[in-house]
Design a protein around this motif. Sequence first.
Motif, short mmCIF file in Angstrom:
data_model
loop_
_atom_site.label_atom_id
_atom_site.label_comp_id
_atom_site.label_asym_id
_atom_site.label_seq_id
_atom_site.Cartn_x
_atom_site.Cartn_y
_atom_site.Cartn_z
N TRP A 60 -2.88 0.50 6.14
CA TRP A 60 -1.83 1.48 5.88
C TRP A 60 -2.38 2.88 6.15
O TRP A 60 -3.44 3.23 5.62
N PRO A 61 -1.71 3.69 6.98
CA PRO A 61 -2.22 5.04 7.26
C PRO A 61 -1.67 6.08 6.29
O PRO A 61 -0.56 5.93 5.76
N VAL A 62 -2.43 7.13 6.08
CA VAL A 62 -1.91 8.27 5.33
C VAL A 62 -0.76 8.86 6.13
O VAL A 62 -0.89 9.08 7.34
N PRO A 63 0.40 9.10 5.51
CA PRO A 63 1.55 9.63 6.25
C PRO A 63 1.20 10.91 7.01
O PRO A 63 0.53 11.81 6.49
N ASP A 64 1.61 10.95 8.26
CA ASP A 64 1.38 12.08 9.16
C ASP A 64 -0.09 12.26 9.53
O ASP A 64 -0.48 13.28 10.10
N GLN A 65 -0.92 11.27 9.19
CA GLN A 65 -2.34 11.33 9.51
C GLN A 65 -2.77 10.00 10.15
O GLN A 65 -3.86 9.50 9.88
N GLU A 66 -1.93 9.47 11.00
CA GLU A 66 -2.20 8.15 11.58
C GLU A 66 -3.48 8.14 12.42
O GLU A 66 -4.28 7.20 12.35
N ALA A 67 -3.67 9.18 13.24
CA ALA A 67 -4.84 9.22 14.12
C ALA A 67 -6.12 9.31 13.31
O ALA A 67 -7.10 8.60 13.57
N GLN A 68 -6.15 10.19 12.29
CA GLN A 68 -7.33 10.32 11.46
C GLN A 68 -7.56 9.05 10.65
O GLN A 68 -8.71 8.61 10.46
N SER A 69 -6.49 8.43 10.19
CA SER A 69 -6.61 7.18 9.45
C SER A 69 -7.27 6.12 10.31
O SER A 69 -8.12 5.36 9.85
N GLN A 70 -6.88 6.04 11.58
CA GLN A 70 -7.48 5.05 12.46
C GLN A 70 -8.95 5.33 12.72
O GLN A 70 -9.77 4.40 12.76
N ASN A 90 0.83 -1.21 0.00
CA ASN A 90 0.00 0.00 0.00
C ASN A 90 0.86 1.26 0.00
O ASN A 90 0.53 2.26 -0.64
N ALA A 91 1.97 1.22 0.72
CA ALA A 91 2.89 2.35 0.71
C ALA A 91 3.47 2.56 -0.68
O ALA A 91 3.67 3.70 -1.12
N ASN A 92 3.74 1.47 -1.40
CA ASN A 92 4.25 1.60 -2.77
C ASN A 92 3.22 2.25 -3.68
O ASN A 92 3.56 3.02 -4.58
N GLY A 93 1.95 1.90 -3.46
CA GLY A 93 0.90 2.56 -4.23
C GLY A 93 0.89 4.06 -3.98
O GLY A 93 0.65 4.85 -4.90
N TYR A 94 1.15 4.44 -2.76
CA TYR A 94 1.21 5.87 -2.43
C TYR A 94 2.42 6.52 -3.09
O TYR A 94 2.33 7.66 -3.55
N LEU A 95 3.53 5.81 -3.16
CA LEU A 95 4.72 6.32 -3.85
C LEU A 95 4.35 6.76 -5.26
O LEU A 95 4.73 7.85 -5.71
N ILE A 96 3.58 5.94 -5.94
CA ILE A 96 3.20 6.24 -7.32
C ILE A 96 2.14 7.34 -7.37
O ILE A 96 2.25 8.31 -8.12
N GLY A 97 1.09 7.19 -6.57
CA GLY A 97 0.00 8.16 -6.60
C GLY A 97 0.42 9.54 -6.14
O GLY A 97 -0.03 10.56 -6.70
#
Length: 364
Positions: free
Chosen positions: A334-344, A200-207
Amino acid sequence: MARRMRMQTLKRMLSIVAGATLVVILSGGLIMKASSRPYDGPDWGIHLTAPPYDVLPSSLSLDETTRNLIMLHSGVTAEQLDATKMYTGRTRRDDPTTDVRLIVMPGTNEPGTEARIGVGVNAQGVITTTGFWGTQELELDLTNGWNRFSWQFRIRTLDVDSTLNGSVDARDVHWNELQANSEPDGIIAKLLYEHRLLMNANGYLIGHTYELVKHQGIAPPPEWYESYIASYKRMAEIADGLSSIIGEEAAQAYRERTVIDIAKLQEVAEASRRGEVRNVGKLITKSFRTQSCGSCHGITSHVLETGDLDDALKARMVELGVRGDLFQVGRDIWPVPDQEAQSQEFANAIRAALLVWGSQNDGD
């Protein structure tokens, strides 16, 4: 501003283009297929990964016991459940096999916030569409993080009956037992959980690259790409650990691919360091996405079953001890970087939506 203009354009297109069906690809682009009638779904429908058609309100009733159990097993609040609404609809206009129940609820437990989540669940209890909206951050999505976050919930499901029959939330128990499991099956399961998060992190790398290069005319810094090199080195180690289930030939092919990818990431980092924005975009969204993701997913020399490695692993995840119903950041989400609390919080709400779905006439 660029994202806002795109959202406004998309709204206009959905209002005039006949029966638009949207498919978000890894690079963040949209493929639109038109039929003969305009989109007539709710405004919030455009934020879902598959916009819903023929949407109608549906009755929703939660008794106190059920509501308390949903809160226990998801982490949402009573206020969120009290504000939950349910609809019927379908994700393809003329295809009754895509019928869903749509659950819409506040995405956060903070009173007064406008963030909303929407989840479409089919008759089998499988999530087929998700989305987030209500705040500028979510709707502009300047990093393409929330888009990537929403796509990892596709095809997720959970056993509603057994979950709601539990007197405690057993997810931590499962996780703690897994961490303590030093047997081969436990080790493999832990590797697969980790591998899923890395994918999922790799998908974010691309997106993320696509979003910045295509719509903002900038590229992520070289250090950001270099940080992914450690992830690819870790994936090579995971391939070694998975050789007992995918076969040594497939594991070797995977390792060889990661070595090439590490070199490619370094090339991208150098292009970023030189300020070659368009070249960064080309290297990542075309060359890297096709060669890295495509070739690894398409490995056929594995021993799991017929088909490519990606599909074969996904089909065997539960059997191999990897659950998709935890909805816990850092474990199966997988959480959005720097948005772990909101992701949860969003993950909690999506799990709650599945429990709401299942509590209504057994999902019929």
